[in-house]
Scaffold this active site. Structure first.
Site, PDB file in Angstrom:
ATOM      1  N   ASP A 116       0.837  -1.200   0.000  1.00 15.51           N
ATOM      2  CA  ASP A 116       0.000   0.000   0.000  1.00 15.51           C
ATOM      3  C   ASP A 116       0.870   1.247   0.000  1.00 15.51           C
ATOM      4  O   ASP A 116       2.030   1.205   0.428  1.00 15.51           O
ATOM      5  CB  ASP A 116      -0.895   0.035   1.253  1.00 15.51           C
ATOM      6  CG  ASP A 116      -1.873  -1.119   1.283  1.00 15.51           C
ATOM      7  OD1 ASP A 116      -2.176  -1.679   0.203  1.00 15.51           O
ATOM      8  OD2 ASP A 116      -2.321  -1.462   2.392  1.00 15.51           O
TER       9      ASP A 116
HETATM   10  N1  URA Z   1      -1.297  -5.921   3.875  1.00 15.54           N
HETATM   11  C1  URA Z   1      -1.762  -4.664   3.882  1.00 15.54           C
HETATM   12  O1  URA Z   1      -2.788  -4.383   4.484  1.00 15.54           O
HETATM   13  N2  URA Z   1      -1.067  -3.726   3.236  1.00 15.54           N
HETATM   14  C2  URA Z   1       0.086  -3.966   2.578  1.00 15.54           C
HETATM   15  O2  URA Z   1       0.692  -3.048   2.010  1.00 15.54           O
HETATM   16  C3  URA Z   1       0.565  -5.284   2.581  1.00 15.54           C
HETATM   17  C4  URA Z   1      -0.142  -6.246   3.228  1.00 15.54           C
END
Ligand code: URA
Length: 231
Positions: free
Chosen positions: A100
């Site tokens: 993310d």
């Molecule tokens: N899980 C998440 O919620 N975000 C990420 O970036 C990776 C795994």
């Protein structure tokens, strides 16, 4: 392979920059200066020397990036800078899987589609480990629920995962083998907790190099590439 393509591929700049290099007599093949950009090279047997140093052919390149916040895991984006902007090499690399925009940590960038598939295919169940910080402390039942699988808000049941940490702490690590959208955040949300910080620290047998600050990257060693292929 044409020598201008080879040199561009090996990181000596654009085709235009590479032509300048050739014109400046900086390139030798098997001991002879080559100036013709169209010179045909046998990448397996010809010995190429640029400015006195041998250049070995690499069919693929592999980088480890410590992804900082604020970058999207894509090759192009209209709104935000991308992780590819952080690794300026003359190869068409892409991130393996996604983190993310506000997640930090280990991201692999490569042009090896086969390895990328191996690491991201849910069938292969390659482990991904994340360090997390929460708004509330961990409770006893969080451990057993994560171990058996958690029903997310869209009814998806997560595969068994491992929670490493202590009851009462607001931090720990979690090991998952799949990569659904916002997976870790949604797993904790289903347990009534909000992830306030998330960082990936391991993919399979590859651990994030702690010498890399957020935004820094380095090439993987041959041993690390092997570790990933065997993960
Ligand atoms: N899980 C998440 O919620 N975000 C990420 O970036 C990776 C795994």
């Amino acid at each position: 392979m044409r020598i201008d393509k080879f040199l561009a591929h090996m990181g000596f700049g654009t085709r235009k920059e590479v032509r300048k290099l050739l014109k400046a007599r900086k390139v030798e093949v098997n001991g002879v200066v080559v100036k013709d950009p169209g010179y045909n090279l046998n990448v397996d047997t010809d010995k190429v020397i640029v400015k006195g140093e041998e250049v070995k052919y690499k069919p693929f390149v592999y980088f480890m990036l410590n992804k900082p916040k604020g970058y999207v895991s894509a090759t192009v984006d209209r709104r935000y800078p991308t992780v590819v902007d952080l690794v300026p090499v003359h190869r068409k690399i892409f991130p393996v899987g996604r983190l993310d925009i506000d997640t930090e940590g280990l991201l692999i960038l490569t042009d090896d589609g086969q390895l990328a598939h191996h690491l991201t295919s849910p069938k292969k169940e390659v482990e991904k480990e994340y360090y997390f910080e929460l708004d509330k402390p961990l409770e006893e039942e969080d451990f057993s629920k994560i171990k058996t699988g958690i029903r997310l808000e869209d009814n998806y049941l997560t595969k068994p995962a491992r929670l490493l940490g202590k009851v009462g702490d607001k931090h720990g690590t979690i090991v998952i083998t799949e990569g659904k959208y916002h997976q870790v955040k949604r797993m904790f949300l289903a347990l009534g907790k909000t992830v306030v910080y998330l960082k990936r620290i391991r993919i399979g047998g590859l651990i994030l190099d702690n010498k890399l600050s957020p935004g820094e990257y380095r090439e993987l060693t041959p041993e690390e590439i092997l570790v990933l292929k065997n993960s």
